[in-house]
Structure formats: C-alpha cells, structure tokens
Enzyme design. Sequence first.
Site, PDB file in Angstrom:
ATOM      1  N   ARG A 103       0.846  -1.195   0.000  1.00  0.00           N
ATOM      2  CA  ARG A 103       0.000   0.000   0.000  1.00  0.00           C
ATOM      3  C   ARG A 103       0.883   1.248   0.000  1.00  0.00           C
ATOM      4  NH1 ARG A 103      -5.186   1.849  -0.875  1.00  0.00           N
ATOM      5  NH2 ARG A 103      -6.043   2.989   0.876  1.00  0.00           N
ATOM      6  N   THR A 378      -9.173   0.933  -9.098  1.00  0.00           N
ATOM      7  CA  THR A 378      -8.759  -0.317  -8.474  1.00  0.00           C
ATOM      8  C   THR A 378      -9.013  -1.495  -9.416  1.00  0.00           C
ATOM      9  OG1 THR A 378      -9.336   0.641  -6.414  1.00  0.00           O
ATOM     10  CG2 THR A 378      -9.189  -1.772  -6.428  1.00  0.00           C
ATOM     11  N   THR A 396      -4.431  -0.584  -6.884  1.00  0.00           N
ATOM     12  CA  THR A 396      -5.191   0.627  -7.187  1.00  0.00           C
ATOM     13  C   THR A 396      -4.304   1.855  -7.286  1.00  0.00           C
ATOM     14  OG1 THR A 396      -7.106   1.935  -6.478  1.00  0.00           O
ATOM     15  CG2 THR A 396      -5.633   1.182  -4.750  1.00  0.00           C
ATOM     16  N   ASN A 398      -6.399   4.430  -6.726  1.00  0.00           N
ATOM     17  CA  ASN A 398      -7.592   4.996  -6.093  1.00  0.00           C
ATOM     18  C   ASN A 398      -8.633   5.370  -7.141  1.00  0.00           C
ATOM     19  OD1 ASN A 398      -9.265   5.570  -4.013  1.00  0.00           O
ATOM     20  ND2 ASN A 398      -8.318   7.479  -3.425  1.00  0.00           N
ATOM     21  N   ASP A 420      -7.788   8.441   0.916  1.00  0.00           N
ATOM     22  CA  ASP A 420      -8.296   7.349   1.754  1.00  0.00           C
ATOM     23  C   ASP A 420      -8.029   7.586   3.237  1.00  0.00           C
ATOM     24  OD1 ASP A 420      -9.527   5.848  -0.174  1.00  0.00           O
ATOM     25  OD2 ASP A 420      -7.926   4.379  -0.401  1.00  0.00           O
ATOM     26  N   SER A 449      -7.688   1.143   3.709  1.00  0.00           N
ATOM     27  CA  SER A 449      -8.224   0.685   2.426  1.00  0.00           C
ATOM     28  C   SER A 449      -9.449  -0.194   2.651  1.00  0.00           C
ATOM     29  CB  SER A 449      -7.139  -0.132   1.723  1.00  0.00           C
ATOM     30  OG  SER A 449      -7.649  -0.748   0.565  1.00  0.00           O
ATOM     31  N   SER A 450     -10.238  -0.341   1.596  1.00  0.00           N
ATOM     32  CA  SER A 450     -11.346  -1.311   1.629  1.00  0.00           C
ATOM     33  C   SER A 450     -11.033  -2.535   0.778  1.00  0.00           C
ATOM     34  CB  SER A 450     -12.631  -0.672   1.085  1.00  0.00           C
ATOM     35  OG  SER A 450     -12.975   0.433   1.853  1.00  0.00           O
ATOM     36  N   GLY A 470     -13.971  -0.978  -6.342  1.00  0.00           N
ATOM     37  CA  GLY A 470     -15.262  -0.371  -5.988  1.00  0.00           C
ATOM     38  C   GLY A 470     -15.220   0.485  -4.738  1.00  0.00           C
ATOM     39  N   GLY A 471     -14.020   0.868  -4.278  1.00  0.00           N
ATOM     40  CA  GLY A 471     -13.933   1.720  -3.090  1.00  0.00           C
ATOM     41  C   GLY A 471     -14.627   1.047  -1.921  1.00  0.00           C
TER      42      GLY A 471
HETATM   43  O1  DON Z   1      -8.071   1.310  -1.074  1.00  0.00           O
HETATM   44  C1  DON Z   1      -9.238   1.622  -1.252  1.00  0.00           C
HETATM   45  O2  DON Z   1     -10.142   1.208  -0.558  1.00  0.00           O
HETATM   46  C2  DON Z   1      -9.577   2.527  -2.412  1.00  0.00           C
HETATM   47  N1  DON Z   1      -8.451   3.347  -2.723  1.00  0.00           N
HETATM   48  C3  DON Z   1     -10.023   1.705  -3.557  1.00  0.00           C
HETATM   49  C4  DON Z   1     -10.466   2.546  -4.727  1.00  0.00           C
HETATM   50  C5  DON Z   1     -11.325   1.834  -5.662  1.00  0.00           C
HETATM   51  O3  DON Z   1     -11.679   0.696  -5.485  1.00  0.00           O
HETATM   52  C6  DON Z   1     -11.763   2.624  -6.837  1.00  0.00           C
HETATM   53  N2  DON Z   1     -12.637   1.861  -7.652  1.00  0.00           N
HETATM   54  N3  DON Z   1     -13.752   2.067  -7.826  1.00  0.00           N
END
Ligand code: DON
Length: 567
Positions: A103, A378, A396, A398, A420, A449-450, A470-471
Amino acid sequence: MRIFFFLSTYLFLVSCNNSIVEEIPLYKIEKQNISDSAMVVSAHPLATSAGVEILKKGGNAIDAMVAVHFALAVVYPRAGNLGGGGFMVYRPKEGKPITLDFREKAPAASHRNMYLDKDSNAIDSLSIFGHLACGVPGSVEGMYTAHKKYGKLNWKTLVQPAINLAKNGVKATKREVIAYNKYMDVFAKYNPHPNAFVKDELWVKGDLLIQRELAAVLTSIRDKGRAGFYEGETANLIIAEINKSAGIMTYEDLKNYNAEWRQPITFPYKSYNIISMPPPSSGGICLAELLNMIEEYPIGKWGFQSPASIHLMTEAARRAYADRAEHLGDMDFYPVPIEQLISQNYANERMYNYDSDTATSSDSISHGNPYPPESEETTHYCIADKEGNVISVTTTINSNFGNKIIVEGAGFILNNEMDDFSAKPGSPNQFGLLGNEANSIAPHKRMLSSMTPTIVEKNNEFFMAVGSPGGSKIITTVFQVITNVIEFNMPLKDAVHKPRFHFQWKPNTLFYEEGAFDNELLEELISLGHYPKSRDEIGQVEAIIRLPNGKLEGIGDIRGDDSANGL
Ligand code: DON
C-alpha cells in the site's frame, strides 16, 4: 469456399450496419473458463494472456502475478499501475498463507491537517486531484519483494511482456475509449506536456495506445529491479513532476519505501476458512464482521436478495462500517483491536439490537466497543498455478486514473490514495467513508483501504479466490459473492454476474444496481425502514473456484472487459 462465404457475409453486414463493426470484439474475452490445473483472471484479456504465457513457461503464481501486474499497468491504466499500490493474499501449496502489503505511504512531510483550510474545513480537491494527493507508490516494491521471496523465473522474463505491450501499443476497447474520452480534458488540464492519452481527436475503439515513456521506465525496472523505479532517473522524473506544484513527496520517500509481509485475517465461516487482508486494509476485518453477524441466520433458506436476506446483510453492514470508521487504520500506527473485532462474540454483541422487522437508524448505531472493559477504480486479479499456489491481489491508484497526473517523461499515472485517509473526523472522503483518529494522516502511515483480496478454503484445501474494485463497495461485493456461493448455492458465474447491492452505515442509503430490485421488493424494503436508491454498477469481480471434479473455474465479471484463461 467456406471462408469466402463468411468473409463476404461479414463485409456485407459491415457495409450495411456500422454498429456491427462496433460489436466485433478486439480480443477474445472469456467470462468463464474451466481448466485442469492453472487459471488467471484479470480485468483485461491481454493481462490475462501475459500471466498464462508465464505459467506456460513454467512460472508459478507469483511469477504470473508480476507479469499480470506490469501488463495491467500498460493495458488498463485507469487502475493497473506502477504509481499505486495494493495487497496480495498468498496461499502457497505448502506452508501458511501470508499477505504482502504494498500500500502507498504518506510522504514524510505529511501532516494531520494538510487538507484543511484556515477554518479547518476539508478541501476535498487537494486530496483527490494533483500532486499533493499522491502517496508514495508501492506496486514496484510489492512485485519485487514477492518475486525475491517466491519467484521461480527470471525477473526480466516477467517484466518483458509489459514492455512489449507499451512499445507496440494496445488496441483500446470500447470501455477504455469511453474512459479515455471522458478524462481527456482533465488529463490536458493537469498535463500540459505531450502524453499518450491526450490526442487532437477523440479516441475510437481499436485506436492504438502506445506508451514509449512507460516502456522506458519498465525497461529500467526490468534491468535494475526496484532501483529502476525508486532511485535514479525514474525517481528524479517523479520528483520533478511532484515539484511542479504543491506536492511534498521527496526522493528519500521513494528510496525508503518498503512493503510489509503481514499475517492474514483468518476466520471460520461454517465449514469454510476465510483468508483475507489485515490493516491497513479494512477488508478482512469487515468481511469477518459481516460473515460472523449473519452466520447464525438461515439466509440460504430465505433466498438470494429476498427482503429478509437483504435486510440482515444491510444491518450487518450498518454495524461493520460504523466500526470501520472508528477503529480501523494502519496498525503500525494505531492499535487496531483485531482479535476482538473478528470474534464471534463481538459480532453477537453488535447484533443485539438487530430487529428482523425494522431497520435500525444509522444515527442510533455507532461503532461498537471491541476493547476489553479496561481498555477501544482499483482492479483485482487471481491466479492459481499447477503446483497449487494461489494469489488474490487487489491494486489501485484509487480514483479512475488516480490523481490524473501523468509523470512527465515517465508516462505513468500517480495515485490519489491520500484521500483514503480521514482528512478530518466527520468529513467523508470520495467514497462517503468517515474516519477518525485511527485513520488520521501521519508521516509514513498507510491510509486505510477497503480492498479485500480473499481466499476461501474448504476442508483445508483451496476453494475460491475472489476480489473486486469499488472503493467502499469492495467489502460488500466480496461479501455477496461469498454468500452467493456458500449460502445461495450459486455456480460461481451467477455469484459474480448477478446484480448486487451496497450499504455502508452512512449515508443511510441502500444502493442497488439499476434494475436489480423490482417494485415489490423495493416496497418491502421501504416498509422495513430502508432507503433504497438505484445506482450504476457495483464492483467488478474476478474469481476462481475449485469445482467438485478438481478442475479450476475462472470467472470474469460482465461489468468490465475481464477475462479468464487457464492451462
Ligand atoms: O483502497 C481503497 O479502498 C480505495 N483506494 C479503492 C479505490 C477503488 O476501489 C476505486 N474503484 N472504484
């Protein structure tokens, strides 16, 4: 004769109808593939092929991972990357599962209030766009570290396919074209220098994306390993780019970047064992909370997306995401009470006020107390090799195309992962996620992160690998694919392709994919006290499962150009 017939029919159709030309696929995209011994699933068919070629040469899952990761940086620049970071969950054929945290880290000059104005209000754009939004990239170090420990083939062999793709060019798919055109103005605004993405005319399907500067950086990585990125010419180019405006990352930040091996989050779910990512990802802990909270209920009997199962899963998410906001952050900086959070007792306590007839209001739910009384775009890919090793990786920059900065002279895009972090308690990030002290900004800290790269075992054998972008929606996406398979007995294809929903405590909105819920279901959910709202796609899953006959099945999501291929 036969060929002539097909060709003339095709030419006739093309001349009659332009839309047919549009639908002729550029690549063979396999949404479902079954193979005897090895499998690669990624967001782009060319990245999948890069991995398969390495497996054919006798490489293992880690070797294929390096090839896929670098290929994605070329063919899928909206999320594949050199300028971002990610997580790997690894289940070797022998020995214990392990995870690698690559990360991004906050630069040394970061500070808690760096995104606040003089009235202490968060300035969202600073953590989302431009040079200040960038964390120290981890991808190259991640690949290098994993390969050094477990790789079999020569490093150069693994990086070369990406160099070829960058040099020779990649035909843009319809989906890529939409993304490149959508961001063309933003790219032009942030990158006055010539670059591969901004052209005089709009992109059309089949246009070649040639990335010569990126090929040169990859060549330097091929020849010098991690030093080809974190030191010397590439590092100088990154810092020169950062210094064009308010960026704070330094050469020392790059040189000192390190990836960390971490123990996975593991927990049982019924007769399965789940292996997922620990902090700085919230994925593994939240997934454990979600599954623990639903385990004692007969949701298999209630049925897929029945009012009762959606209600239960939403109520579990309400509680897990409230905990995420309060308790989760980089455990190197904040004492995350992992064992308590993933325990069944804790899940039972959190569900004490669950009411099967009424939604709990999000304002009445806050985080739980996991401490003992005295103390509180991501992309994903999965690979299974013929030796029996499996990796599940989510990576990702992001947002789509990260912070939109293409490093001048180096041709890759930087992340905006700093968003994040929690810029300020109570101030949501771009995914609407809230945070507190646990996820405040500090020098060298990793942002929460998710991302939830996950491997599921059954009877101590590999059963399934799964993950998604998908954040904030990543966690609920992985949760639904797992429950679709285990509770609703779906074949993996349906489990991945069926519509999804998402809930994250705040906002108090139950999102569902357009068309997923019919009117009757919506009325039932509203009567239970939920606030459903339709939205675009949720997640983009890549997954591999071991079938009862021992073969491997790879499934790519219909929500992208994802493709599965095996040996
Ligand atoms: O680490 C995370 O949770 C986010 N930066 C992920 C971003 C992400 O999945 C974007 N996609 N839709």
